[in-house]
Design an enzyme around this catalytic site. Sequence first.
Site, PDB file in Angstrom:
ATOM      1  N   HIS A 201      65.251  19.425  84.891  1.00  0.00           N
ATOM      2  CA  HIS A 201      65.744  18.925  83.602  1.00  0.00           C
ATOM      3  C   HIS A 201      66.910  19.791  83.104  1.00  0.00           C
ATOM      4  CE1 HIS A 201      65.167  17.002  79.566  1.00  0.00           C
ATOM      5  NE2 HIS A 201      65.662  18.152  79.146  1.00  0.00           N
ATOM      6  N   GLU A 202      66.705  21.082  83.089  1.00  0.00           N
ATOM      7  CA  GLU A 202      67.759  21.980  82.587  1.00  0.00           C
ATOM      8  C   GLU A 202      68.967  21.992  83.523  1.00  0.00           C
ATOM      9  OE1 GLU A 202      67.695  22.861  79.624  1.00  0.00           O
ATOM     10  OE2 GLU A 202      65.584  22.418  79.242  1.00  0.00           O
TER      11      GLU A 202
ATOM     12  N   GLU B 146      71.230  14.375  77.034  1.00  0.00           N
ATOM     13  CA  GLU B 146      69.848  14.149  77.465  1.00  0.00           C
ATOM     14  C   GLU B 146      69.803  13.138  78.615  1.00  0.00           C
ATOM     15  OE1 GLU B 146      67.680  16.145  76.232  1.00  0.00           O
ATOM     16  OE2 GLU B 146      65.762  15.304  76.862  1.00  0.00           O
TER      17      GLU B 146
ATOM     18  N   HIS C 222      71.257  19.255  82.405  1.00  0.00           N
ATOM     19  CA  HIS C 222      72.113  19.647  81.274  1.00  0.00           C
ATOM     20  C   HIS C 222      73.268  20.534  81.758  1.00  0.00           C
ATOM     21  CE1 HIS C 222      69.944  18.016  77.863  1.00  0.00           C
ATOM     22  NE2 HIS C 222      68.812  18.609  78.202  1.00  0.00           N
TER      23      HIS C 222
END
Lengths: 509, 509
Positions: free
Chosen positions: A272-273, A302, A276
């Site tokens: 997830h990170e 997101e 980003h």
Amino acid sequence: MATDQAEPEGDGTEDAYERFEERVQRISNVSNAAGVLRWDQEVVMPEAGTPARAQQLSTLSSIGHELLTADETGDLLEELEDSELSGEQEAVVREIRRQYDRETSVPGELVEEISETTANAHPKWKKAKEEDDFEEFAPVLEKLVELKREYAEHVDPDADPYAVLFSEYEPYLDLETAERVLERLRDELVPLIDAIDDSDVDLATDAFSGEFDDDDQEALARDVLDSLGYDWDRGRLDTAPHPFSSGTQFDARVTTRFDEEDLLGSITSTIHEFGHANYTLGLPDDGYGTPLGESRDLSVHESQSRLWENHVGRSRPFWEGFLPTARERFPGLAEVTPEEAYEAANQVYDDNLIRVEADELTYHLHIVIRFEIERELISGDLAVEDVPEVWNDKYEEYLGVRPETDAEGCLQDIHWSHGSFGYFPTYSLGSVLAAQLYAAAEDELGDLSEDIRDGEFDELNGWLRENVHQHGCRYTTPELIERATGESFTADYFLEYVDEKYGDLYDLS
Amino acid sequence: MATDQAEPEGDGTEDAYERFEERVQRISNVSNAAGVLRWDQEVVMPEAGTPARAQQLSTLSSIGHELLTADETGDLLEELEDSELSGEQEAVVREIRRQYDRETSVPGELVEEISETTANAHPKWKKAKEEDDFEEFAPVLEKLVELKREYAEHVDPDADPYAVLFSEYEPYLDLETAERVLERLRDELVPLIDAIDDSDVDLATDAFSGEFDDDDQEALARDVLDSLGYDWDRGRLDTAPHPFSSGTQFDARVTTRFDEEDLLGSITSTIHEFGHANYTLGLPDDGYGTPLGESRDLSVHESQSRLWENHVGRSRPFWEGFLPTARERFPGLAEVTPEEAYEAANQVYDDNLIRVEADELTYHLHIVIRFEIERELISGDLAVEDVPEVWNDKYEEYLGVRPETDAEGCLQDIHWSHGSFGYFPTYSLGSVLAAQLYAAAEDELGDLSEDIRDGEFDELNGWLRENVHQHGCRYTTPELIERATGESFTADYFLEYVDEKYGDLYDLS
């Protein structure tokens, strides 16, 4: 040399734009410096550093605010808005105009009062959560609701105050769009989750049970980042209590956390990170310092984290490809099959009360509940004292579970203690947009399963670089979506994706 | 309420001081934020982050400069200089006045030209050193000499330009004092080193020979810091290619480096940086943001690092007390006696060409050589092209060794590539002041040997806190020295200290 071509107003405009750009770069550098200070605070700062760090951040924030709202900024904006500019220049002017209008419309004293109240609200919320005592938090929450209403009134006295607050996080997707999407998620996910609940299929739940050493988890997190193509020359991995990513296209860092009993959690959180940070790394180097080199707003950001987390990291081919690497770090996984890993990564927990522990489907009902409650809080239709009961009722209605305490109910999230009303919806919008972008990428590139299985992410990432990342804030969010996918923002692809994926997993007909 | 007491000019002055203090705090916060960015750059920043970091630092530096040199600062200074202030307020006004006068006297274009030239000089110097090619560096060095002369001319056209440059690092000790001290060091250390050279004593040189694992060295560095009383809640230890310490009283960090073949080096370097950080940690919390909570200049700072490095860390009782801890980390040291360790930490190398590898005695001759050369460079008595020969001649004269290359001669240090002429002397002044302070501390507290052997540093540190650290910039450096030691700055104690210590070690009569 004289030419007949239509020309900008000559040196005047160029000078003005240059002065404007210099000012914008200065604001951006101050803000990026603050970003480094915040990373430092979360990741490496010794405990006692807080008082000095708070002052440093407050000074940088004031300086940035003063630079942005100075008369000279306003004068330059007016001059440039009357000039002939390139499309890129126009985009920079558009973005700064928006920020300028917002920040100049709110009186400094109100900004300060909000800042002081949130500083005070955070420890109250923390205590309230620890002691499961909503009364502790209620008065300051009420104050924040009032102040934020007042804030919205200053920004746009004619608009729905909640729409104004929402636009702080998502300035180009209007609230009606957000509402339409969230209502559709609610209306279609509730029956889907019910069907899953009624299904006879029980997905393997113990594929990742056991204890997993933190150091080995970190090594595996680095393997994951290697495999996804993270550029270590422009980034690093550290741990933080609440994982985040931050930085610029030159230096976009990832943090994650490790829980000995939750290997899957650290893998998905790292992916997830990565999403980003990977967006940030795709912003153009030569745009550094202006909105052309800065990311679009929360929903687009997101979308990037969710695309990698869900469409890549929770896919069957990912686990087919990645499981051997995981087994090298954790030989205890030798007996786990890729299918079991895939199933473990996609279990739907309909009895979970906590947003950050939610699966890909129920997650959005957590958001819908917050969205409905904060809309009514801001409109005044819901009193702060009634929040716990309404919260619990909605959990019962949408998810079929009722929190037994406020700590695992309406006190679970930090956002309201920051006065961040209107932030939650962007999480769901991000997931929805992720699906739309992923579908468009596959539409152009063909089925990506094989690439994902082989750990080949260049094509997918190239598509994202070209269609999303490289544009920075050149286009508004609706323009960006339209250009990247050929369509306006829609929940169709997300709903198709979850219907197909979970229909297959849970054998729904 | 009316009183007969002499009073400040009432609210006007208080208001003015408040506005002044706010401005000063803002400048300080910007500068401390830049400090965090520099720490980050040296310790954790990924390689590719440089272009963005350079812009961030340059923006913060411009903002700090503009805040300091703004008309409002000048107006407030004038108003406050005409007002009745407390002693502490006067000190703050004095310090800011000095900085204001200096920074307003130099034209912005010159500052910028110096900044660009040094940015360009650094890679030239690096290349010249790597390739042992002084010609590569000479033109830019010449340019820097000219620019710095011009700079000095702006600051004070009537003063010796070198004195002006020196005062940038050490504003309150005048150049005559520095010169007197350095000449005395030269005159007394040359014969002492000669005597050592002639001595029959051969200090054990292999007490710390062998290979020492980096991780174990780090563990031992943490042991050292624990033992000295470093406050981990307000600091941290990391590695950096060139060890430094930085931060504020709330967060003063240490860096060190590890070389597998040089355990002693990492211990003494860690103690040295502890001394710097420990000074910072002793600054008063409530002075944060103004000179009252900031350290005095380079010589005082260096006195703190040298006091701990030399008077504590290179003392016999330190090794008597600390060796058992070192042996726990490195069982290979089992046969080394405290006396051997002490001797190893105090060998005098008269054939060493490199300043940063020098012992406590020859070190100062390295400084004297640089001091003499840079004085003549700035005065114009020495041409840049003649630097290598003069350098080598002086090494032969003072140290009896002649560099065979410029890389191990006049290209060894980075300072001139930064345009930092006048910086070197503060290293020696720091050592000299360390001895004076240590003598004053023992004068008051009695012989500290037993404390040091027992790892009890509270008394010594308490004395430093009370007599040096807590005052920040409340007093000028000569005032601070006078108050702490009852005497003006003198080399007596340093020379006594080395005569006694090395007379004993090398059996000189």
